[in-house]
Design an enzyme around this catalytic site. Structure first.
Site, short mmCIF file in Angstrom:
data_model
loop_
_atom_site.label_atom_id
_atom_site.label_comp_id
_atom_site.label_asym_id
_atom_site.label_seq_id
_atom_site.Cartn_x
_atom_site.Cartn_y
_atom_site.Cartn_z
N SER A 121 1.03 -1.15 0.07
CA SER A 121 0.16 -0.13 0.04
C SER A 121 0.79 1.14 -0.14
O SER A 121 1.87 1.24 -0.89
CB SER A 121 -1.03 0.14 1.21
OG SER A 121 -1.81 1.14 1.32
N TYR A 178 -5.35 8.46 -5.63
CA TYR A 178 -4.43 7.44 -5.42
C TYR A 178 -4.53 6.94 -3.78
O TYR A 178 -4.75 5.90 -3.48
CB TYR A 178 -3.21 7.97 -5.44
CG TYR A 178 -2.01 7.29 -5.04
CD1 TYR A 178 -1.49 5.95 -5.72
CD2 TYR A 178 -1.17 7.18 -3.85
CE1 TYR A 178 -0.62 5.20 -5.41
CE2 TYR A 178 -0.45 6.34 -3.42
CZ TYR A 178 0.22 5.52 -4.16
OH TYR A 178 1.03 4.74 -3.67
N LYS A 222 -5.38 3.23 -2.08
CA LYS A 222 -4.46 2.57 -1.11
C LYS A 222 -5.22 2.45 0.23
O LYS A 222 -5.03 1.26 1.11
CB LYS A 222 -3.21 3.65 -0.88
CG LYS A 222 -2.20 3.32 -2.13
CD LYS A 222 -1.96 1.94 -2.64
CE LYS A 222 -0.81 1.92 -3.84
NZ LYS A 222 -0.62 0.65 -4.17
#
Length: 280
Positions: free
Chosen positions: A135, A149, A153
């Site tokens: 991650s 983004y 994650k």
């Protein structure tokens, strides 16, 4: 007596942590199945080693996933899966291009999920295995420009936490790794940005993008040392579910947790007021 080499399946070995992990594992004598969308990108490092197989894999393609897992299963099965394939995307929420952020989720989230689902039956049947999901500190702390983004994650972190609890009694271990700034290609040519920037975000999103570009190649984190840290966690009899990598990342996470705790405490009365009264 030397330990029996394990089968390590690693996605995204062209650059960054994937490549660093494969290199360290090959040197240790482990059996490595190194994958990339363009396998020729790996020939310079992995050619000539008896304990590595280079395989073509696009994690957004189910046929690729099943073909690769079938190869590893034919040689004893996947002992450790490293879900590393992924990339960065910097754009304000308003700037985000729909095709770009959907493709980001296809790779960073749905590709990781598909890879994990493909190896779980074999691990469950053998009663052992370790899934390592790469991650980011951006999966624990949201920053301007990283909304899309970070969403991918954060999803990886939640997925990993749930899987760790589901698989614990099956002999399968799960670790989600949160690197901070590392000297990988994340902020370099791999980073994607908005096609149509909006001037209103000049001092937040665009300033951060400029800062990321300036530090690319000069980050504090060392991918090889990061790879060794991940291997130390996998080798541990009690591996962590969460592994933060690098001093800057650790500082960011600790500051975030402190701020989160203070905010929760400040609003505790309102929080508790949302319940039915005790005598209801």
């Amino acid at each position: 007596m030397a330990p029996t080499p394990r089968n390590w399946l690693i996605t995204g070995c062209s650059t960054g942590f994937g490549r660093a992990l494969a290199e360290v594992l090959i040197a240790r004598g482990e059996r490595v199945f190194a994958t990339a969308r363009h396998p020729n990108d790996l020939n310079d490092v992995f050619a000539g080693h008896d304990n590595v197989q280079v395989l073509q894999l696009d994690v957004t393609q189910q046929e690729d996933i099943h073909a690769v897992v079938d190869v590893v299963n034919s040689e004893g099965g996947v002992d450790v899966l490293i879900n590393n394939a992924g990339y960065g995307y910097i754009a304000a929420i308003e700037e985000g291009d729909e095709h770009a952020y959907r493709q980001l989720f296809e790779t960073n989230v749905f590709g990781l999920i598909a890879m994990t689902r493909a190896v779980l039956p074999g691990m469950r049947a053998r009663g052992s295995g370790h899934v390592v999901n790469i991650s980011s500190v951006g999966g624990m702390v949201g920053n301007p420009g990283s909304g899309y983004y970070a969403a991918t994650k954060f999803a990886v972190v939640g997925f990993s936490e749930a899987l760790a609890k589901e698989a614990k009694d099956l002999g399968i271990k799960v670790t989600v790794v949160a690197p901070g700034p590392f000297r990988t290609d994340w902020a370099g040519r791999s980073l994607k940005t908005a096609e149509h920037p909006i001037a209103a975000y000049e001092h937040s999103v665009h300033a951060r993008l400029k800062s990321l570009s300036q530090i690319s190649g000069h980050q504090q984190g060392d991918p090889t040392r990061g790879a060794e840290a991940i291997l130390a966690a996998v080798d541990s009899p009690n591996p962590p579910v969460h592994l933060v990598l690098g001093a800057p990342g650790l500082e960011m996470v600790r500051q975030h947790l402190t701020s989160l705790g203070e905010e929760i405490d400040a609003w505790e009365a309102v929080t508790l007021g949302a319940d039915f009264p005790h005598n209801a």
